[in-house]
Write a protein that holds these residues in place. Structure first.
Motif, PDB file in Angstrom:
ATOM      1  N   GLY A  51       0.802  -1.260  -0.039  1.00 14.59           N
ATOM      2  CA  GLY A  51       0.070  -0.027   0.291  1.00 14.59           C
ATOM      3  C   GLY A  51       0.822   1.330   0.010  1.00 14.59           C
ATOM      4  O   GLY A  51       2.078   1.406  -0.397  1.00 14.59           O
ATOM      5  N   PHE A  52       0.252   2.465   0.533  1.00 12.29           N
ATOM      6  CA  PHE A  52       1.027   3.594   0.437  1.00 12.29           C
ATOM      7  C   PHE A  52       0.859   4.406   1.929  1.00 12.29           C
ATOM      8  O   PHE A  52      -0.473   4.496   2.443  1.00 12.29           O
ATOM      9  N   ASP A  53       1.747   4.920   2.603  1.00 12.70           N
ATOM     10  CA  ASP A  53       1.637   5.658   3.741  1.00 12.70           C
ATOM     11  C   ASP A  53       1.566   7.027   3.170  1.00 12.70           C
ATOM     12  O   ASP A  53       2.808   7.587   2.648  1.00 12.70           O
ATOM     13  N   LEU A  54       0.588   7.803   3.136  1.00 10.54           N
ATOM     14  CA  LEU A  54       0.638   9.142   2.631  1.00 10.54           C
ATOM     15  C   LEU A  54       1.450  10.280   3.239  1.00 10.54           C
ATOM     16  O   LEU A  54       1.891  11.150   2.290  1.00 10.54           O
ATOM     17  N   SER A  55       1.879   9.779   4.380  1.00 12.15           N
ATOM     18  CA  SER A  55       2.727  10.999   5.189  1.00 12.15           C
ATOM     19  C   SER A  55       4.050  10.825   4.849  1.00 12.15           C
ATOM     20  O   SER A  55       4.796  11.765   5.079  1.00 12.15           O
ATOM     21  N   LYS A  56       4.532   9.593   4.069  1.00 16.38           N
ATOM     22  CA  LYS A  56       6.000   9.425   3.936  1.00 16.38           C
ATOM     23  C   LYS A  56       6.456   8.714   2.704  1.00 16.38           C
ATOM     24  O   LYS A  56       7.648   9.018   2.207  1.00 16.38           O
ATOM     25  N   ASP A  57       5.619   8.052   2.086  1.00 17.59           N
ATOM     26  CA  ASP A  57       5.707   7.019   0.698  1.00 17.59           C
ATOM     27  C   ASP A  57       5.917   7.885  -0.317  1.00 17.59           C
ATOM     28  O   ASP A  57       5.037   8.821  -0.477  1.00 17.59           O
ATOM     29  N   ALA A  58       6.702   7.635  -1.377  1.00 22.61           N
ATOM     30  CA  ALA A  58       6.522   8.260  -2.715  1.00 22.61           C
ATOM     31  C   ALA A  58       5.014   7.629  -2.997  1.00 22.61           C
ATOM     32  O   ALA A  58       4.482   6.402  -3.018  1.00 22.61           O
ATOM     33  N   LEU A  59       4.283   8.397  -3.688  1.00 27.37           N
ATOM     34  CA  LEU A  59       2.929   8.252  -4.118  1.00 27.37           C
ATOM     35  C   LEU A  59       2.694   7.700  -5.377  1.00 27.37           C
ATOM     36  O   LEU A  59       1.595   7.601  -5.985  1.00 27.37           O
ATOM     37  N   MET A  60       3.969   7.390  -6.087  1.00 32.22           N
ATOM     38  CA  MET A  60       3.981   6.495  -7.463  1.00 32.22           C
ATOM     39  C   MET A  60       5.337   6.015  -7.277  1.00 32.22           C
ATOM     40  O   MET A  60       6.276   6.440  -7.016  1.00 32.22           O
ATOM     41  N   ARG A  61       5.015   4.375  -7.772  1.00 35.11           N
ATOM     42  CA  ARG A  61       6.360   3.601  -7.610  1.00 35.11           C
ATOM     43  C   ARG A  61       6.577   3.067  -9.168  1.00 35.11           C
ATOM     44  O   ARG A  61       5.514   2.461  -9.574  1.00 35.11           O
ATOM     45  N   VAL A  62       7.726   2.950  -9.424  1.00 35.87           N
ATOM     46  CA  VAL A  62       7.921   2.378 -10.933  1.00 35.87           C
ATOM     47  C   VAL A  62       9.187   1.353 -10.913  1.00 35.87           C
ATOM     48  O   VAL A  62      10.088   1.410 -10.123  1.00 35.87           O
ATOM     49  N   SER A  63       8.824  -0.001 -11.265  1.00 36.08           N
ATOM     50  CA  SER A  63       9.558  -0.881 -11.215  1.00 36.08           C
ATOM     51  C   SER A  63       9.696  -1.637 -12.406  1.00 36.08           C
ATOM     52  O   SER A  63       8.596  -1.795 -13.378  1.00 36.08           O
ATOM     53  N   VAL A  64      10.889  -2.097 -12.812  1.00 33.27           N
ATOM     54  CA  VAL A  64      11.131  -2.696 -14.182  1.00 33.27           C
ATOM     55  C   VAL A  64      11.935  -4.045 -13.938  1.00 33.27           C
ATOM     56  O   VAL A  64      13.051  -4.115 -13.126  1.00 33.27           O
ATOM     57  N   PHE A  65      11.445  -5.205 -14.433  1.00 35.61           N
ATOM     58  CA  PHE A  65      12.097  -6.377 -14.350  1.00 35.61           C
ATOM     59  C   PHE A  65      12.438  -6.970 -15.641  1.00 35.61           C
ATOM     60  O   PHE A  65      11.816  -6.799 -16.839  1.00 35.61           O
ATOM     61  N   ARG A  66      13.723  -7.349 -15.849  1.00 30.39           N
ATOM     62  CA  ARG A  66      14.269  -7.830 -16.834  1.00 30.39           C
ATOM     63  C   ARG A  66      13.899  -9.454 -16.838  1.00 30.39           C
ATOM     64  O   ARG A  66      14.179 -10.146 -16.058  1.00 30.39           O
ATOM     65  N   THR A  67      12.989  -9.786 -17.900  1.00 33.96           N
ATOM     66  CA  THR A  67      12.439 -11.172 -18.009  1.00 33.96           C
ATOM     67  C   THR A  67      13.103 -12.066 -18.876  1.00 33.96           C
ATOM     68  O   THR A  67      13.042 -13.234 -19.034  1.00 33.96           O
ATOM     69  N   GLY A  68      13.719 -11.685 -19.921  1.00 36.96           N
ATOM     70  CA  GLY A  68      14.579 -12.355 -20.716  1.00 36.96           C
ATOM     71  C   GLY A  68      15.483 -11.586 -21.374  1.00 36.96           C
ATOM     72  O   GLY A  68      16.139 -10.255 -21.121  1.00 36.96           O
ATOM     73  N   GLU A  69      16.341 -12.120 -22.514  1.00 33.65           N
ATOM     74  CA  GLU A  69      17.384 -11.408 -22.953  1.00 33.65           C
ATOM     75  C   GLU A  69      16.802 -10.042 -23.862  1.00 33.65           C
ATOM     76  O   GLU A  69      17.751  -8.857 -23.522  1.00 33.65           O
ATOM     77  N   SER A  70      15.913  -9.862 -24.146  1.00 35.05           N
ATOM     78  CA  SER A  70      15.306  -8.436 -24.742  1.00 35.05           C
ATOM     79  C   SER A  70      13.860  -8.327 -24.284  1.00 35.05           C
ATOM     80  O   SER A  70      13.210  -7.667 -25.056  1.00 35.05           O
ATOM     81  N   SER A  71      13.449  -8.756 -23.258  1.00 31.68           N
ATOM     82  CA  SER A  71      12.164  -8.774 -22.797  1.00 31.68           C
ATOM     83  C   SER A  71      12.014  -8.109 -21.289  1.00 31.68           C
ATOM     84  O   SER A  71      12.901  -8.533 -20.478  1.00 31.68           O
TER      85      SER A  71
END
Length: 89
Positions: A51-71
Motif C-alpha cells: 500500500g501507501f503511507d500518504l505521510s512518507k511514501d512516494a505516491l507513485m512507484r515504478v519497477s522494471v524487471f528484466r525477464t529475458g534477453e530482450s524482454s
C-alpha cells in the motif's frame, strides 16, 4: 511535477495538510529476474499489500524487471490521490 514530491499529513490541527518538498527522490526499482518465472507476480502481490503511507511514501512507484534477453515487465503503482481511472485513458 510537484505531485511526485508531495505527501499528505492528517494530524495538523484536525485538518489534512499537503506538503510539497523541493527535493524528493522518486521510487524506482530494477531487478533482473531471468529464469525466475513467478518473480514478477510475487512482487505485484507484495507491492499491493504494501500500500501507501500518504505521510512518507512516494505516491507513485515504478519497477522494471528484466525477464529475458530482450524482454522486460513494467510495474507502475500509484495511489488514487495522484491519479484516478479518468487519468488512465
Amino acid at each position: 511535477h510537484a505531485i511526485l514530491r508531495t505527501n499528505f499529513y492528517s494530524g495538523w490541527h484536525g485538518q489534512p495538510l499537503q506538503i510539497v518538498y523541493r527535493h524528493k527522490s522518486p521510487s524506482f526499482h530494477y531487478q533482473d529476474v531471468r529464469g525466475r518465472e513467478h518473480a514478477v507476480a510475487e512482487f505485484v502481490v507484495q507491492d499491493k499489500a504494501r500500500g501507501f503511507d500518504l505521510s512518507k511514501d512516494a505516491l507513485m512507484r515504478v519497477s522494471v524487471f528484466r525477464t529475458g534477453e530482450s524482454s522486460y515487465r513494467f510495474v507502475w503503482s500509484f495511489h488514487h490521490i495522484v491519479m484516478d481511472g479518468w487519468c488512465l485513458s
